[in-house]
Enzyme design. Structure first.
Site, PDB file in Angstrom:
ATOM      1  N   THR A  41    -100.338  88.472  53.943  1.00 29.99           N
ATOM      2  CA  THR A  41    -100.047  89.000  55.318  1.00 29.99           C
ATOM      3  C   THR A  41    -101.092  90.376  55.596  1.00 29.99           C
ATOM      4  O   THR A  41    -101.338  90.555  56.634  1.00 29.99           O
ATOM      5  CB  THR A  41     -98.523  89.151  55.549  1.00 29.99           C
ATOM      6  OG1 THR A  41     -98.251  89.975  54.367  1.00 29.99           O
ATOM      7  CG2 THR A  41     -97.722  87.825  55.683  1.00 29.99           C
ATOM      8  N   ASP A  42    -101.316  91.196  54.804  1.00 30.51           N
ATOM      9  CA  ASP A  42    -101.967  92.528  54.990  1.00 30.51           C
ATOM     10  C   ASP A  42    -103.478  92.280  55.725  1.00 30.51           C
ATOM     11  O   ASP A  42    -103.439  92.898  56.794  1.00 30.51           O
ATOM     12  CB  ASP A  42    -101.938  93.526  53.830  1.00 30.51           C
ATOM     13  CG  ASP A  42    -102.881  92.949  52.675  1.00 30.51           C
ATOM     14  OD1 ASP A  42    -103.346  91.693  52.618  1.00 30.51           O
ATOM     15  OD2 ASP A  42    -103.081  93.774  51.649  1.00 30.51           O
ATOM     16  N   GLY A 131    -102.205  91.530  38.499  1.00 32.28           N
ATOM     17  CA  GLY A 131    -101.803  91.480  39.962  1.00 32.28           C
ATOM     18  C   GLY A 131    -100.873  92.635  40.229  1.00 32.28           C
ATOM     19  O   GLY A 131    -100.138  92.778  40.989  1.00 32.28           O
ATOM     20  N   SER A 135    -106.553  98.161  39.733  1.00 29.21           N
ATOM     21  CA  SER A 135    -107.769  98.861  40.496  1.00 29.21           C
ATOM     22  C   SER A 135    -107.350  99.806  41.500  1.00 29.21           C
ATOM     23  O   SER A 135    -107.875 100.935  41.496  1.00 29.21           O
ATOM     24  CB  SER A 135    -108.587  97.937  40.853  1.00 29.21           C
ATOM     25  OG  SER A 135    -108.213  96.589  40.596  1.00 29.21           O
ATOM     26  N   GLU A 167    -113.324  99.546  47.277  1.00 31.99           N
ATOM     27  CA  GLU A 167    -113.146  98.336  47.067  1.00 31.99           C
ATOM     28  C   GLU A 167    -113.973  97.244  47.641  1.00 31.99           C
ATOM     29  O   GLU A 167    -114.575  96.440  47.041  1.00 31.99           O
ATOM     30  CB  GLU A 167    -111.745  97.682  46.687  1.00 31.99           C
ATOM     31  CG  GLU A 167    -111.304  96.821  46.240  1.00 31.99           C
ATOM     32  CD  GLU A 167    -110.474  96.524  44.913  1.00 31.99           C
ATOM     33  OE1 GLU A 167    -109.897  97.548  44.720  1.00 31.99           O
ATOM     34  OE2 GLU A 167    -110.397  95.448  44.290  1.00 31.99           O
ATOM     35  N   ASP A 179    -102.109  97.300  48.712  1.00 31.51           N
ATOM     36  CA  ASP A 179    -101.976  97.896  47.400  1.00 31.51           C
ATOM     37  C   ASP A 179    -102.536  99.654  47.385  1.00 31.51           C
ATOM     38  O   ASP A 179    -101.547 100.434  46.798  1.00 31.51           O
ATOM     39  CB  ASP A 179    -102.994  97.342  46.386  1.00 31.51           C
ATOM     40  CG  ASP A 179    -102.748  95.988  46.458  1.00 31.51           C
ATOM     41  OD1 ASP A 179    -101.740  95.265  46.791  1.00 31.51           O
ATOM     42  OD2 ASP A 179    -103.747  95.174  45.822  1.00 31.51           O
TER      43      ASP A 179
END
Ligand code: GLA
Length: 388
Positions: A41-42, A131, A135, A167, A179
């Protein structure tokens, strides 16, 4: 400081001393994350509800007199990689991990921040490729380190955006903002309801008596990047069909009434996102009122939606979800967490049933996964990035 963090700091000090023949002057950390609900959803400008976990990336640092960044990584046998801050930052082919550090330096420089040369040692205990955002936390801790060493008081939210940009543009993965935001700005003991359009955050307590249990399937995550990017494109196609900026801008009624000639698959992708946004907001309410029954139902629906409509789960992950559901019933919730195609499941588990969950997964998972053994982490929702 928890014992794991202390151990990490000791290992890092040792690596730093071995590499640079001196004690490090500064330490910084940023945590990994687990997403409780709000998946894929982000990047649709929607809602997510992750929490930072007590597993983290850490950097030990000492400024240098020149303009060089020299960085060594514990997780890669102490491999050393270096680059100049006075020249365009190049990608590294042989030390791929250093591209996260290079990428963040590159974005900071391009934004006009002057940086100082430094010796850096990097380590972490977030399982890689599972997950849990190993990173993103490396990007965030790098941003914190480089900015603080150069005397820039960049906000944690801005550091999250810088990490995401690194990223997206330097590493080449088109991830959303979830994240990095929770790794930077997570709050001790709380999950974070994040509006990915406004970046407004609300901290939400985990209902009393529920433990955050993460189960790593150890299924190798193949095709993650290509499948991820395909899902993003499908969502953009759907948003264009509905004539909105992002799928965040339609509700379930509009999804149905405006369906028209939208093809079946793109419709299902959109349906996941639209319903998941609604579930995430409802789950935050359920957490606030300690309505565990509703929370568990929403997590179960989230999993089914990822499995059937967004199609990002795999059979081994679905199997773990069923195994755990059989143990916790309606006293908690369980679903896949993260981008998908392997990785982890998250279970909000009654504390009294944590051992039973561990036993059930150990007893039943290998039989349905060609002998794979899952790793289980009981986590504490933790503070975001900080100086140690
Ligand atoms: C990955 C990405 C995040 C998010 C999730 C899915 O973790 O990095 O931005 O899109 O997948 O919810």
């Amino acid at each position: 400081m928890n014992p794991r963090t202390i151990e990490l700091k000791e290992q890092l000090t040792h690596l730093f001393e071995k590499t640079f023949s001196a004690k490090p002057e500064f330490f910084f950390q940023a945590p990994g994350r687990v997403n409780l609900i709000g998946e894929h959803t982000d990047y649709n400008d929607g809602f997510v509800m992750p929490c930072a976990i007590d597993y983290q990336a850490m950097i030990a640092a000492t400024p240098r007199d020149d303009n060089k960044i020299v960085v060594t990584a514990a997780s890669f046998d102490g491999q050393v990689s270096e680059f100049e801050l006075t020249q365009p930052v190049a990608h590294s082919e042989d030390a791929f991990w250093s591209n996260y550090v290079r990428g963040v330096a590159d974005v900071l420089l391009k934004k006009g921040y002057e940086l100082k040369g430094a010796n850096l040692a990097v380590t972490g205990n977030v399982p890689q490729g599972a997950g849990l955002s190993s990173s993103a936390c490396l990007e965030v801790v790098t941003g914190l380190t480089l900015s603080r060493l150069a005397g820039h008081d960049i906000s944690l939210k801005e550091l999250a955006l810088i990490g995401q940009q690194a990223e997206n543009e330097f590493v080449g993965c088109n991830c959303g903002i979830m994240d990095q935001m929770v790794s930077a700005c997570g709050e001790d003991g709380h999950a974070m309801l994040l509006d990915c359009r406004s970046l407004e955050t609300t901290s939400v307590s985990i209902p009393e008596g529920l433990a955050v249990v993460i189960i790593n399937s150890n299924i190798k995550r193949g095709l993650v990047d290509s499948e991820y990017n395909t899902r993003r494109q499908q969502c953009e196609t759907a948003a264009a069909h509905y004539g909105v900026k992002a799928l965040r801008d339609i509700n379930v009624e509009q999804l149905e009434s405006g369906r028209g000639d939208l093809d079946e698959m793109t419709y299902r992708r959109a349906k996941h996102v639209v319903t998941e946004n609604q579930r995430t907001v409802e789950a935050a309410e359920a957490m606030k009122t300690s309505d565990v029954l509703t929370l568990g139902r929403l997590m179960a629906e989230s999993h089914v939606s990822m499995r059937d409509d967004f199609e990002v789960t795999v059979p081994g992950i679905d199997a773990i979800v069923e195994i755990v559901k059989d143990v916790i019933g309606d006293e908690g919730g369980v679903r896949m967490t993260g981008g998908g195609f392997g990785g982890c499941i998250v279970a909000l588990t009654p504390e009294a049933k944590v051992d039973a969950v561990k036993e059930a997964v150990a007893a039943k998972y290998p039989a349905v996964s060609n002998g794979l053994v899952a790793d289980i982490y009981v986590c504490t929702p933790s503070q975001g990035a900080s100086t140690l």
